[in-house]
Design an enzyme around this catalytic site. Structure first.
Site, short mmCIF file in Angstrom:
data_model
loop_
_atom_site.label_atom_id
_atom_site.label_comp_id
_atom_site.label_asym_id
_atom_site.label_seq_id
_atom_site.Cartn_x
_atom_site.Cartn_y
_atom_site.Cartn_z
N ASP A 72 -6.84 -6.20 1.79
CA ASP A 72 -7.56 -5.72 0.62
C ASP A 72 -9.05 -5.78 0.84
O ASP A 72 -9.53 -6.35 1.82
CB ASP A 72 -7.15 -6.54 -0.62
CG ASP A 72 -7.23 -8.05 -0.41
OD1 ASP A 72 -7.75 -8.49 0.61
OD2 ASP A 72 -6.76 -8.78 -1.29
N ASN A 141 -3.56 -16.37 -10.50
CA ASN A 141 -2.67 -15.67 -11.44
C ASN A 141 -1.46 -15.07 -10.73
O ASN A 141 -0.76 -14.24 -11.29
CB ASN A 141 -3.44 -14.57 -12.19
CG ASN A 141 -3.99 -13.51 -11.25
OD1 ASN A 141 -3.79 -13.57 -10.03
ND2 ASN A 141 -4.70 -12.53 -11.79
N HIS A 143 -1.50 -13.30 -7.92
CA HIS A 143 -1.68 -12.04 -7.18
C HIS A 143 -1.55 -12.26 -5.68
O HIS A 143 -1.80 -13.34 -5.16
CB HIS A 143 -2.98 -11.32 -7.57
CG HIS A 143 -4.25 -11.90 -7.05
ND1 HIS A 143 -5.35 -12.10 -7.85
CD2 HIS A 143 -4.64 -12.30 -5.82
CE1 HIS A 143 -6.34 -12.59 -7.13
NE2 HIS A 143 -5.94 -12.73 -5.90
N GLU A 148 -2.42 -7.34 -8.83
CA GLU A 148 -2.58 -8.21 -9.99
C GLU A 148 -1.30 -8.23 -10.85
O GLU A 148 -0.41 -7.39 -10.65
CB GLU A 148 -3.75 -7.69 -10.85
CG GLU A 148 -5.11 -7.73 -10.14
CD GLU A 148 -5.77 -9.11 -10.22
OE1 GLU A 148 -5.06 -10.12 -10.22
OE2 GLU A 148 -7.02 -9.13 -10.28
C1 GLP Z 1 -8.58 -12.91 -3.39
C2 GLP Z 1 -7.94 -12.02 -2.37
C3 GLP Z 1 -6.57 -12.49 -2.04
C4 GLP Z 1 -6.59 -13.97 -1.74
C5 GLP Z 1 -7.01 -14.71 -2.98
C6 GLP Z 1 -6.98 -16.22 -2.84
O1 GLP Z 1 -8.28 -12.52 -4.66
N1 GLP Z 1 -7.88 -10.67 -2.82
O2 GLP Z 1 -6.08 -11.73 -0.95
O3 GLP Z 1 -5.31 -14.38 -1.35
O4 GLP Z 1 -8.33 -14.30 -3.26
O5 GLP Z 1 -8.18 -16.69 -2.33
P1 GLP Z 1 -8.43 -18.20 -1.95
O6 GLP Z 1 -7.67 -18.42 -0.67
O7 GLP Z 1 -9.91 -18.29 -1.74
O8 GLP Z 1 -7.93 -19.05 -3.04
#
Ligand code: GLP
Length: 254
Positions: A72, A141, A143, A148
């Site tokens: 992403d 949440n 995702h 989402e």
């Molecule tokens: C973002 C990314 C996700 C990632 C998530 C969790 O929203 N789009 O791909 O998994 O953050 O991030 P973190 O590992 O910093 O908690």
């Protein structure tokens, strides 16, 4: 429909977590040096990337023949923007691990004609023979990528509107230095579950509710991560600190 998790491994945080994740990736690269791998961004995989880079420097593994995609990015940001996920992955893993440019295809969040970019991206994954491994982080949440709550599970790579919760989490991470875009572009859930193998990394106390939703074993569109329950080769690596919160079964979905 419900299904058990394929494999759930609890690990102490920090280096134990990073080493366990790196062992998983190293085992794939050993079996298949040309593996096609989709990579996540975020705080969670940073230790994994550092560990893989260290092992590559020590010649204990090579990622040079593997091919890499990302999951992403923000819509509208160039791949060199400080917030860009493409930049993050180049800096934290792809360049220091010595992956040649021709083995890397990252989403271009600022592509003119984003729909064409999304279909080109799917075509590139297909041309590579499909994804052998998707490594995922987890949003608070639930995702995965930027899929989402309420996402269409049949979607491939597409543009998404980011939820207030997701944007707020990212504002905190960037200390408010940059405005967080309202939209993202993400590999879709159908692309993720088409991968031959999935490794989900879950770290940080804020993930307890999302992990609990997964552990309930019931696919629920309100928790996109539960789309993974139908996958036949899913490994979840979770920080041991989350174990009690995620197993009590008292954490209700919103
Ligand atoms: C973002 C990314 C996700 C990632 C998530 C969790 O929203 N789009 O791909 O998994 O953050 O991030 P973190 O590992 O910093 O908690």
């Amino acid at each position: 429909m419900s299904a058990p998790l394929s494999t759930l491994l609890w690990c102490r945080g920090g280096s134990e977590f990073s080493r366990a994740a790196a062992d998983h990736v190293a085992a794939l690269l050993e079996r298949n040096p040309e593996a096609v791998i989709a990579l996540p961004t975020g705080q969670t995989p940073l230790g994994l990337y550092a560990e893989l880079v260290a092992r590559a420097a020590a010649k204990q593994l090579s990622a040079a023949q593997a091919r890499f995609f990302n999951l992403d990015d923000y819509l509208g940001l160039s791949v060199d923007h400080p917030l860009s996920y493409a930049r993050f992955l180049r800096e934290h893993f792809l360049m220091p691990a010595g992956v040649p440019k021709e083995h890397i295809r990252l989403l271009r969040g600022d592509a003119v004609g984003i729909e064409a970019e999304c279909s080109d991206y799917e075509a590139a994954i297909a041309a590579a023979g499909g994804l052998d491994l998707v490594i995922l982080g987890l949003g608070t949440n639930g995702h995965i990528g930027f899929n989402e709550p309420g996402s269409d599970w049949s979607a491939q790579t597409h543009v998404v509107s980011l939820s207030p919760e997701t944007r707020a989490a990212h504002v905190a991470q960037t200390q408010g230095e940059f405005a967080i875009p309202e939209y993202g572009v993400t590999v879709g859930i159908s692309t993720i579950v088409a991968a031959r193998e999935i490794l989900l990394l879950v770290a940080g106390g804020a993930k307890a509710r999302a992990l609990a939703a997964l552990r309930r074993g019931i696919p629920d569109p309100k928790w996109p991560v539960t789309a993974l329950l139908t996958h036949r080769n899913l490994t979840v690596l979770a920080e041991a600190e989350l174990q009690s919160a995620a197993t009590e079964g008292v954490i209700a979905p919103r």
